[in-house]
Each structure stands twice: as structure tokens, then as C-alpha cells.
Write a protein that holds these residues in place. Structure first.
Motif, PDB file in Angstrom:
ATOM      1  N   LEU A 294       4.416   0.047   7.478  1.00  0.00           N
ATOM      2  CA  LEU A 294       3.218   1.410   8.142  1.00  0.00           C
ATOM      3  C   LEU A 294       2.425  -0.446   8.248  1.00  0.00           C
ATOM      4  O   LEU A 294       2.207  -0.820   8.003  1.00  0.00           O
ATOM      5  N   PRO A 295       1.655   0.395   9.085  1.00  0.00           N
ATOM      6  CA  PRO A 295       0.883  -0.412   9.228  1.00  0.00           C
ATOM      7  C   PRO A 295      -0.718  -1.489   8.748  1.00  0.00           C
ATOM      8  O   PRO A 295      -0.943  -0.244   7.737  1.00  0.00           O
ATOM      9  N   GLU A 296      -0.679  -2.135   8.238  1.00  0.00           N
ATOM     10  CA  GLU A 296      -1.980  -2.848   7.633  1.00  0.00           C
ATOM     11  C   GLU A 296      -3.331  -2.134   7.737  1.00  0.00           C
ATOM     12  O   GLU A 296      -3.509  -1.708   8.941  1.00  0.00           O
ATOM     13  N   LEU A 297      -4.230  -1.435   6.209  1.00  0.00           N
ATOM     14  CA  LEU A 297      -5.136  -0.907   6.709  1.00  0.00           C
ATOM     15  C   LEU A 297      -6.394  -1.768   7.225  1.00  0.00           C
ATOM     16  O   LEU A 297      -6.458  -2.690   6.091  1.00  0.00           O
ATOM     17  N   VAL A 298      -7.591  -1.235   7.981  1.00  0.00           N
ATOM     18  CA  VAL A 298      -9.050  -2.235   7.892  1.00  0.00           C
ATOM     19  C   VAL A 298      -9.809  -1.094   6.714  1.00  0.00           C
ATOM     20  O   VAL A 298      -9.739  -0.338   6.265  1.00  0.00           O
ATOM     21  N   ASP A 299     -10.597  -2.117   6.394  1.00  0.00           N
ATOM     22  CA  ASP A 299     -11.371  -1.854   5.221  1.00  0.00           C
ATOM     23  C   ASP A 299     -11.836  -0.787   5.477  1.00  0.00           C
ATOM     24  O   ASP A 299     -12.308   0.239   6.509  1.00  0.00           O
ATOM     25  N   ASP A 300     -12.086  -0.287   4.432  1.00  0.00           N
ATOM     26  CA  ASP A 300     -12.837   1.631   4.002  1.00  0.00           C
ATOM     27  C   ASP A 300     -11.341   2.293   4.744  1.00  0.00           C
ATOM     28  O   ASP A 300     -11.894   3.855   5.286  1.00  0.00           O
ATOM     29  N   GLU A 301     -10.048   2.296   4.832  1.00  0.00           N
ATOM     30  CA  GLU A 301      -9.532   3.336   5.336  1.00  0.00           C
ATOM     31  C   GLU A 301      -8.398   2.901   4.068  1.00  0.00           C
ATOM     32  O   GLU A 301      -8.338   2.424   3.810  1.00  0.00           O
ATOM     33  N   TYR A 302      -7.867   4.719   3.818  1.00  0.00           N
ATOM     34  CA  TYR A 302      -6.702   4.092   2.429  1.00  0.00           C
ATOM     35  C   TYR A 302      -5.536   5.037   3.433  1.00  0.00           C
ATOM     36  O   TYR A 302      -6.037   6.208   3.592  1.00  0.00           O
ATOM     37  N   TYR A 303      -4.754   5.366   2.433  1.00  0.00           N
ATOM     38  CA  TYR A 303      -4.021   5.789   2.672  1.00  0.00           C
ATOM     39  C   TYR A 303      -3.840   7.071   1.660  1.00  0.00           C
ATOM     40  O   TYR A 303      -4.150   7.108   0.321  1.00  0.00           O
ATOM     41  N   TYR A 304      -3.533   8.285   1.998  1.00  0.00           N
ATOM     42  CA  TYR A 304      -3.521   9.033   1.125  1.00  0.00           C
ATOM     43  C   TYR A 304      -2.828   9.835  -0.525  1.00  0.00           C
ATOM     44  O   TYR A 304      -3.810   9.515  -1.641  1.00  0.00           O
ATOM     45  N   THR A 305      -2.116   8.873  -0.481  1.00  0.00           N
ATOM     46  CA  THR A 305      -1.211   8.850  -1.396  1.00  0.00           C
ATOM     47  C   THR A 305      -1.883   7.597  -2.489  1.00  0.00           C
ATOM     48  O   THR A 305      -1.946   7.457  -3.239  1.00  0.00           O
ATOM     49  N   ASP A 306      -2.683   6.552  -2.169  1.00  0.00           N
ATOM     50  CA  ASP A 306      -3.488   6.076  -2.738  1.00  0.00           C
ATOM     51  C   ASP A 306      -4.530   6.773  -3.735  1.00  0.00           C
ATOM     52  O   ASP A 306      -4.979   5.738  -4.829  1.00  0.00           O
ATOM     53  N   LEU A 307      -4.845   7.681  -3.352  1.00  0.00           N
ATOM     54  CA  LEU A 307      -5.927   8.143  -3.832  1.00  0.00           C
ATOM     55  C   LEU A 307      -5.691   9.069  -5.123  1.00  0.00           C
ATOM     56  O   LEU A 307      -7.056   9.437  -5.556  1.00  0.00           O
ATOM     57  N   ILE A 308      -4.873   9.227  -4.422  1.00  0.00           N
ATOM     58  CA  ILE A 308      -4.834  10.538  -5.454  1.00  0.00           C
ATOM     59  C   ILE A 308      -4.281   9.878  -7.008  1.00  0.00           C
ATOM     60  O   ILE A 308      -2.847   8.401  -7.357  1.00  0.00           O
ATOM     61  N   GLY A 309      -4.528  10.443  -8.210  1.00  0.00           N
ATOM     62  CA  GLY A 309      -4.668   9.855  -9.492  1.00  0.00           C
ATOM     63  C   GLY A 309      -6.022   9.568  -9.239  1.00  0.00           C
ATOM     64  O   GLY A 309      -6.193   8.706 -10.790  1.00  0.00           O
ATOM     65  N   LEU A 310      -6.708   8.622  -8.474  1.00  0.00           N
ATOM     66  CA  LEU A 310      -7.986   7.933  -9.100  1.00  0.00           C
ATOM     67  C   LEU A 310      -8.792   8.505  -9.796  1.00  0.00           C
ATOM     68  O   LEU A 310      -9.489  10.153  -9.980  1.00  0.00           O
ATOM     69  N   THR A 311      -9.065   7.939 -10.398  1.00  0.00           N
ATOM     70  CA  THR A 311     -10.857   7.961 -12.083  1.00  0.00           C
ATOM     71  C   THR A 311     -11.806   8.788 -10.646  1.00  0.00           C
ATOM     72  O   THR A 311     -12.466   7.778  -9.823  1.00  0.00           O
ATOM     73  N   VAL A 312     -12.977   9.816 -11.301  1.00  0.00           N
ATOM     74  CA  VAL A 312     -14.263   9.682 -10.334  1.00  0.00           C
ATOM     75  C   VAL A 312     -15.087  10.072 -10.802  1.00  0.00           C
ATOM     76  O   VAL A 312     -15.055  10.624 -11.387  1.00  0.00           O
TER      77      VAL A 312
ATOM     78  N   PRO B  88     -19.438   6.564  -1.753  1.00  0.00           N
ATOM     79  CA  PRO B  88     -19.951   5.188  -0.953  1.00  0.00           C
ATOM     80  C   PRO B  88     -18.914   4.037  -1.564  1.00  0.00           C
ATOM     81  O   PRO B  88     -19.050   3.196  -1.214  1.00  0.00           O
ATOM     82  N   THR B  89     -18.087   3.918  -2.703  1.00  0.00           N
ATOM     83  CA  THR B  89     -17.408   3.286  -2.974  1.00  0.00           C
ATOM     84  C   THR B  89     -15.385   4.019  -3.418  1.00  0.00           C
ATOM     85  O   THR B  89     -15.583   5.141  -4.206  1.00  0.00           O
ATOM     86  N   VAL B  90     -14.752   3.341  -2.845  1.00  0.00           N
ATOM     87  CA  VAL B  90     -13.506   3.903  -3.482  1.00  0.00           C
ATOM     88  C   VAL B  90     -12.658   1.870  -4.444  1.00  0.00           C
ATOM     89  O   VAL B  90     -12.831   0.761  -3.199  1.00  0.00           O
ATOM     90  N   ASP B  91     -12.444   1.516  -5.385  1.00  0.00           N
ATOM     91  CA  ASP B  91     -11.998   0.414  -6.319  1.00  0.00           C
ATOM     92  C   ASP B  91     -10.164   1.112  -6.533  1.00  0.00           C
ATOM     93  O   ASP B  91     -10.080   1.192  -7.262  1.00  0.00           O
ATOM     94  N   ILE B  92      -9.287   0.874  -5.210  1.00  0.00           N
ATOM     95  CA  ILE B  92      -7.993   1.551  -5.571  1.00  0.00           C
ATOM     96  C   ILE B  92      -7.531   0.403  -6.861  1.00  0.00           C
ATOM     97  O   ILE B  92      -6.716   0.739  -7.337  1.00  0.00           O
ATOM     98  N   ALA B  93      -8.001  -0.607  -6.909  1.00  0.00           N
ATOM     99  CA  ALA B  93      -6.825  -1.910  -7.312  1.00  0.00           C
ATOM    100  C   ALA B  93      -7.690  -1.226  -8.820  1.00  0.00           C
ATOM    101  O   ALA B  93      -7.055  -1.765  -9.748  1.00  0.00           O
ATOM    102  N   ALA B  94      -8.910  -1.376  -9.608  1.00  0.00           N
ATOM    103  CA  ALA B  94      -9.993  -0.824 -10.683  1.00  0.00           C
ATOM    104  C   ALA B  94      -9.310   0.555 -11.301  1.00  0.00           C
ATOM    105  O   ALA B  94      -9.390   1.269 -12.211  1.00  0.00           O
ATOM    106  N   GLY B  95      -8.983   1.772  -9.682  1.00  0.00           N
ATOM    107  CA  GLY B  95      -8.487   2.747  -9.797  1.00  0.00           C
ATOM    108  C   GLY B  95      -8.864   4.049 -10.691  1.00  0.00           C
ATOM    109  O   GLY B  95      -9.517   4.823 -10.982  1.00  0.00           O
ATOM    110  N   ARG B  96     -10.886   3.655  -9.788  1.00  0.00           N
ATOM    111  CA  ARG B  96     -11.445   5.276  -9.238  1.00  0.00           C
ATOM    112  C   ARG B  96     -12.293   4.888  -8.047  1.00  0.00           C
ATOM    113  O   ARG B  96     -12.186   3.565  -7.145  1.00  0.00           O
ATOM    114  N   ILE B  97     -13.051   5.794  -7.790  1.00  0.00           N
ATOM    115  CA  ILE B  97     -14.149   6.053  -6.560  1.00  0.00           C
ATOM    116  C   ILE B  97     -15.266   6.658  -7.711  1.00  0.00           C
ATOM    117  O   ILE B  97     -15.737   6.837  -9.203  1.00  0.00           O
TER     118      ILE B  97
END
Length: 168
Positions: free
Chosen positions: A87-105, A149-158
């Protein structure tokens, strides 16, 4: 993060010669044919995909090994997965849906609101479906810069700044 990403689904057969009706979840819909071979959700089956033409709400496509209407009908509802590295590399502030599922809000004060259960798009923009112990029913949070305003995939949180009254 998973090593595969859902890029489409089979909506059923198209015609009588083994073509399928293919729904693409890609930003550029016809790119789905370039990420192959695509695999089933369990990874047990893979198909090379060749788009034959555009049809309403998707494409007519040929899948390797699928040559009859019955075989195409049998794949209805199957989700198609591509290797993440194709898949193509994403630019900042773009995410694959699968990476957002399960993140703590969390809200802006650090209070946990729940976890992302799904990412939905009904045509007017993305919505995060948030579920949690303190919620009687899932909450749909607009996935906008103002509300998230903030999505931190590495930390697992939004970090969310939801509209007033949304989580009450």
C-alpha cells in the motif's frame, strides 16, 4: 498494526461467466487491482484481481480461480486484504482505518472515553464509533481535526475534543 489491510469486499457475482462485483475501499478505487494478490480474511485463499469494467457502486472483476457464477456467488461478503507493504505510504494526518480500531480515546483532560470499535463513512465524512464501559450505547464521534486533534498510533491513543453533550 497488522501486516494486512482490508482494501475491498465482494458484493456478489456479476453476470454468468464468473465475474464478481467488487467494492473498493481504496482512496483511488481502481488501485485495488495493483495491490495483489489479495487474500481472504483468514489468509487461506488468495486471488489475482483484474478489473474488467466499472459498474454501479464498484467494479466488475475477474478473480483467479473463479470461473463460474456459482463460485462468484459463493464469495459474496468476502473481504479482501492486501499486504501493508504494497500500500502507498501515508502523509501526516492520514491513517488506515484498521490502525484506528482498538485505540483508546481520551478527552483533552485525560479522562478515558472509550475505545474505537469501528470507523464508518456514510458519505458525509468519517465517524469513529466509540464504545466503553461507561457508555450505554456506542457514540459516533466526527473524525475531524476539531473533534480529534491528536492521533498517536504508536502510543495507542486518540485525544478527542468532542462536541458538548456527545458523551453525556
Amino acid at each position: 498494526m497488522t501486516d494486512r489491510v482490508c482494501v475491498g469486499a465482494i458484493a456478489g457475482s456479476f453476470g454468468v461467466k464468473g465475474e464478481v462485483r467488487l467494492k473498493s475501499f481504496c482512496a483511488e478505487p481502481d488501485a485495488i487491482a495493483t495491490y495483489g494478490p489479495l487474500t481472504s480474511e483468514d489468509g487461506a485463499t488468495s486471488w489475482d484481481v483484474r478489473i474488467t469494467r466499472s459498474v454501479k457502486n464498484g467494479f466488475a472483476a475477474r478473480l483467479s480461480g473463479v470461473s463460474t457464477k456459482d463460485a462468484a456467488d459463493g464469495l459474496r461478503g468476502a473481504r479482501l486484504y492486501a499486504p501493508r507493504d504494497k500500500l502507498p505510504e501515508l502523509v501526516d494526518d492520514e491513517y488506515y482505518y484498521t490502525d484506528l480500531i482498538g485505540l483508546t480515546v481520551l478527552d483533552t483532560g485525560g479522562t478515558e472515553l472509550g475505545r474505537v470499535k469501528a470507523v464508518l463513512n456514510h458519505g458525509a465524512g468519517d465517524l469513529l464509533e466509540i464504545s466503553g464501559k461507561s457508555l450505554k450505547q456506542p457514540v459516533l464521534l466526527p473524525f475531524t481535526q476539531a473533534a480529534v486533534p491528536t492521533v498517536d498510533i504508536a502510543a495507542g491513543r486518540i485525544i478527542a475534543d468532542p462536541p458538548d453533550g456527545l458523551f453525556e
